[in-house]
Design an enzyme around this catalytic site. Structure first.
Site, PDB file in Angstrom:
ATOM      1  N   ARG A 190     -11.641 -38.345  -6.447  1.00 39.08           N
ATOM      2  CA  ARG A 190     -11.902 -39.754  -6.078  1.00 39.08           C
ATOM      3  C   ARG A 190     -10.617 -40.499  -5.709  1.00 39.08           C
ATOM      4  NH1 ARG A 190     -15.454 -37.273  -5.782  1.00 39.08           N
ATOM      5  NH2 ARG A 190     -17.342 -37.203  -7.025  1.00 39.08           N
ATOM      6  N   SER A 243     -21.088 -44.664  -9.995  1.00 41.27           N
ATOM      7  CA  SER A 243     -20.417 -44.325 -11.260  1.00 41.27           C
ATOM      8  C   SER A 243     -19.240 -45.271 -11.447  1.00 41.27           C
ATOM      9  CB  SER A 243     -19.900 -42.885 -11.209  1.00 41.27           C
ATOM     10  OG  SER A 243     -20.989 -42.013 -11.186  1.00 41.27           O
ATOM     11  N   GLU A 313     -13.421 -45.937 -11.712  1.00 43.92           N
ATOM     12  CA  GLU A 313     -13.435 -45.366 -10.357  1.00 43.92           C
ATOM     13  C   GLU A 313     -13.549 -46.524  -9.360  1.00 43.92           C
ATOM     14  OE1 GLU A 313     -16.404 -42.232  -9.559  1.00 43.92           O
ATOM     15  OE2 GLU A 313     -16.779 -43.198  -7.621  1.00 43.92           O
TER      16      GLU A 313
HETATM   17  C1  LIG Z   1     -25.836 -45.955  -5.909  1.00 46.98           C
HETATM   18  C2  LIG Z   1     -24.470 -45.407  -5.649  1.00 46.98           C
HETATM   19  C3  LIG Z   1     -24.245 -44.044  -5.729  1.00 46.98           C
HETATM   20  C4  LIG Z   1     -22.983 -43.514  -5.483  1.00 46.98           C
HETATM   21  N1  LIG Z   1     -22.787 -42.160  -5.571  1.00 46.98           N
HETATM   22  C5  LIG Z   1     -21.571 -41.643  -5.324  1.00 46.98           C
HETATM   23  C6  LIG Z   1     -21.343 -40.229  -5.408  1.00 46.98           C
HETATM   24  O1  LIG Z   1     -22.239 -39.432  -5.665  1.00 46.98           O
HETATM   25  N2  LIG Z   1     -20.098 -39.759  -5.182  1.00 46.98           N
HETATM   26  C7  LIG Z   1     -19.056 -40.591  -4.849  1.00 46.98           C
HETATM   27  O2  LIG Z   1     -17.938 -40.095  -4.636  1.00 46.98           O
HETATM   28  N3  LIG Z   1     -19.240 -41.924  -4.780  1.00 46.98           N
HETATM   29  C8  LIG Z   1     -20.461 -42.471  -4.997  1.00 46.98           C
HETATM   30  N4  LIG Z   1     -20.639 -43.825  -4.925  1.00 46.98           N
HETATM   31  C9  LIG Z   1     -19.477 -44.696  -4.666  1.00 46.98           C
HETATM   32  C10 LIG Z   1     -19.254 -45.041  -3.185  1.00 46.98           C
HETATM   33  O3  LIG Z   1     -20.470 -45.042  -2.447  1.00 46.98           O
HETATM   34  C11 LIG Z   1     -18.256 -44.107  -2.491  1.00 46.98           C
HETATM   35  O4  LIG Z   1     -16.995 -44.154  -3.116  1.00 46.98           O
HETATM   36  C12 LIG Z   1     -18.075 -44.465  -1.009  1.00 46.98           C
HETATM   37  O5  LIG Z   1     -17.374 -43.445  -0.374  1.00 46.98           O
HETATM   38  C13 LIG Z   1     -17.331 -45.785  -0.820  1.00 46.98           C
HETATM   39  O6  LIG Z   1     -17.433 -46.148   0.548  1.00 46.98           O
HETATM   40  P1  LIG Z   1     -17.451 -47.680   1.013  1.00 46.98           P
HETATM   41  O7  LIG Z   1     -17.441 -47.686   2.485  1.00 46.98           O
HETATM   42  O8  LIG Z   1     -18.550 -48.417   0.365  1.00 46.98           O
HETATM   43  O9  LIG Z   1     -16.043 -48.174   0.477  1.00 46.98           O
HETATM   44  P2  LIG Z   1     -15.682 -49.563  -0.229  1.00 46.98           P
HETATM   45  O10 LIG Z   1     -16.388 -49.660  -1.534  1.00 46.98           O
HETATM   46  O11 LIG Z   1     -15.886 -50.673   0.734  1.00 46.98           O
HETATM   47  O12 LIG Z   1     -14.124 -49.329  -0.478  1.00 46.98           O
HETATM   48  C14 LIG Z   1     -13.698 -48.366  -1.429  1.00 46.98           C
HETATM   49  C15 LIG Z   1     -12.176 -48.192  -1.291  1.00 46.98           C
HETATM   50  O13 LIG Z   1     -11.890 -47.604  -0.027  1.00 46.98           O
HETATM   51  C16 LIG Z   1     -10.990 -48.431   0.720  1.00 46.98           C
HETATM   52  N5  LIG Z   1     -11.377 -48.321   2.131  1.00 46.98           N
HETATM   53  C17 LIG Z   1     -12.608 -48.442   2.673  1.00 46.98           C
HETATM   54  N6  LIG Z   1     -12.544 -48.267   4.008  1.00 46.98           N
HETATM   55  C18 LIG Z   1     -11.248 -48.043   4.322  1.00 46.98           C
HETATM   56  C19 LIG Z   1     -10.547 -47.794   5.544  1.00 46.98           C
HETATM   57  N7  LIG Z   1     -11.160 -47.758   6.729  1.00 46.98           N
HETATM   58  N8  LIG Z   1      -9.207 -47.618   5.485  1.00 46.98           N
HETATM   59  C20 LIG Z   1      -8.538 -47.662   4.295  1.00 46.98           C
HETATM   60  N9  LIG Z   1      -9.156 -47.882   3.111  1.00 46.98           N
HETATM   61  C21 LIG Z   1     -10.500 -48.073   3.125  1.00 46.98           C
HETATM   62  C22 LIG Z   1     -11.181 -49.838   0.165  1.00 46.98           C
HETATM   63  O14 LIG Z   1     -10.029 -50.644   0.363  1.00 46.98           O
HETATM   64  C23 LIG Z   1     -11.415 -49.526  -1.322  1.00 46.98           C
HETATM   65  O15 LIG Z   1     -10.181 -49.301  -1.980  1.00 46.98           O
HETATM   66  C24 LIG Z   1     -21.914 -44.380  -5.158  1.00 46.98           C
HETATM   67  C25 LIG Z   1     -22.136 -45.764  -5.075  1.00 46.98           C
HETATM   68  C26 LIG Z   1     -23.403 -46.276  -5.307  1.00 46.98           C
HETATM   69  C27 LIG Z   1     -23.615 -47.761  -5.204  1.00 46.98           C
END
Ligand SMILES: Cc1cc2nc3c(=O)[nH]c(=O)nc-3n(C[C@H](O)[C@H](O)[C@H](O)COP(=O)(O)OP(=O)(O)OC[C@H]3O[C@@H](n4cnc5c(N)ncnc54)[C@H](O)[C@@H]3O)c2cc1C
Length: 317
Positions: A190, A243, A313
């Site tokens: 992560r 998580s 996380e």
């Molecule tokens: C119901 C649910 C289930 C989930 N299951 C999982 C799972 O099974 N496994 C898992 O790993 N995660 C899971 N997640 C967490 C999450 O979905 C992942 O970490 C996902 O990859 C985050 O993507 P996001 O676009 O929403 O990022 P955000 O939440 O918007 O950002 C997360 C981080 O990434 C950075 N970021 C985003 N885009 C960029 C970019 N273009 N350039 C630089 N930095 C950037 C942000 O600054 C921040 O630090 C889950 C979340 C939910 C709500």
């Protein structure tokens, strides 16, 4: 409560030049996060072209205005104090998917696909099913963007994003575009960072994925099964950020939280899910403070019970 913005009138006028979409001022970040809670940001700007993003990053640097890129807000929480700066969301050309074949001299039978960082994971999965490319199924049901998946090295069912990354394109804080090969990226659980110590603030513009051809029906079934498993294990009826804590080496955060007897523990409307103890769910109107107070309480009680300090996380801005 409205937050006092630190941006001057001139800065606000200039900021709007970088997007055709109205900039959100004093934005309630609950609207941009899956946990549907959080403080306010001075400004939220949707940027649609690399050209405008480059200009914006240069300007923000010159103005010394703090900034953060977000994806689909599924792993972040903005604290109740709010974010003094500009939140950047990438849409438009950042959402594109481009098939590049073996353009990069890749001879291991993998096609290279360039995916914009603003592209939702679900859109890429639909594309991969339609075009019969495999290896992405583990991402099915993760509600993030490609940029977020790369930044967080998102993973599930024993696989993670690092395994399918060929390279990425970034824009560094000086506004320079750089192609970074997978070998020059440090991927961890992560977490990702660039091996080049000189680049510490950057936006991921796109990811280049190496994917194998597969059987369409098998890909579809794998995705469907993974989503089914999530529905069985995760409290998806409630708003959450997935998580909340990282799993400590050799253990699971959910097991430790449950062992400390914390299922159902509440602070305001924030609650430790009864279905999956590593999910903090927003059962109604939880504030960011409710969520961070609950987080601290969990950390304290798990530590007292097991001697292990859980690390979030979820990124707290
Ligand atoms: C119901 C649910 C289930 C989930 N299951 C999982 C799972 O099974 N496994 C898992 O790993 N995660 C899971 N997640 C967490 C999450 O979905 C992942 O970490 C996902 O990859 C985050 O993507 P996001 O676009 O929403 O990022 P955000 O939440 O918007 O950002 C997360 C981080 O990434 C950075 N970021 C985003 N885009 C960029 C970019 N273009 N350039 C630089 N930095 C950037 C942000 O600054 C921040 O630090 C889950 C979340 C939910 C709500």
């Amino acid at each position: 409560v409205a937050k006092k913005t630190k941006l001057t009138k001139e800065q606000k006028l200039t900021l709007q030049f970088f997007s055709d979409i109205p900039v959100g001022w004093d934005t309630d970040m609950a609207l941009y996060t899956t946990i549907k809670s959080g403080g306010r940001a001075d400004a939220l700007i949707e940027v649609q072209t690399i050209e405008n993003l480059t200009r914006l990053i240069n300007w923000l640097k010159a103005q010394q205005i703090p900034w953060r890129t977000i994806g689909r807000g599924s792993n972040i929480l903005v604290s109740s104090q709010g974010f003094n700066g500009v939140i950047i969301k990438l849409t438009g050309e950042f959402e594109s998917i481009l098939y590049l074949g073996d353009k990069f001299g890749n001879h291991n039978e993998k096609a290279i696909i360039r995916v914009g960082s603003g592209c939702p994971i679900s859109t890429l999965l639909s594309w991969s099913i339609k075009n019969s490319y495999t290896d992405l199924e583990f991402l099915a049901g993760i509600p993030g963007s490609i940029g977020g998946a790369i930044h967080m090295n998102a993973g599930a069912f024993g696989h993670c994003t690092a395994e399918i990354i060929d390279s990425i394109t970034i824009l560094d804080s000086l506004g320079h575009q750089k192609q970074i090969s997978g070998e020059d990226i440090e991927f961890d659980y992560r977490h990702m960072s660039l091996k080049d110590p000189w680049i510490n603030e950057y936006v991921i513009i796109a990811g280049f994925f190496g994917l194998r051809k597969g059987n369409k029906d098998e890909i579809k079934i794998k995705c469907r099964n993974n989503i089914k498993k999530r529905n069985q294990q995760q409290p998806l009826a409630y708003a959450s950020a997935g998580s909340f804590f990282k799993n400590p080496a050799g253990d699971s955060a959910g097991r430790l939280i449950e062992a400390a007897g914390l299922k159902g523990l509440r602070k305001g409307d924030a609650m430790v899910s009864n279905k999956h103890a590593n999910f903090i769910v927003n059962t109604g109107k939880a504030t960011a403070t409710d969520i961070t107070d609950l987080m601290k309480e969990i950390q304290k009680k798990v530590f007292l019970n097991s001697g292990i300090r859980l690390e979030p996380e979820v990124k707290i801005l």
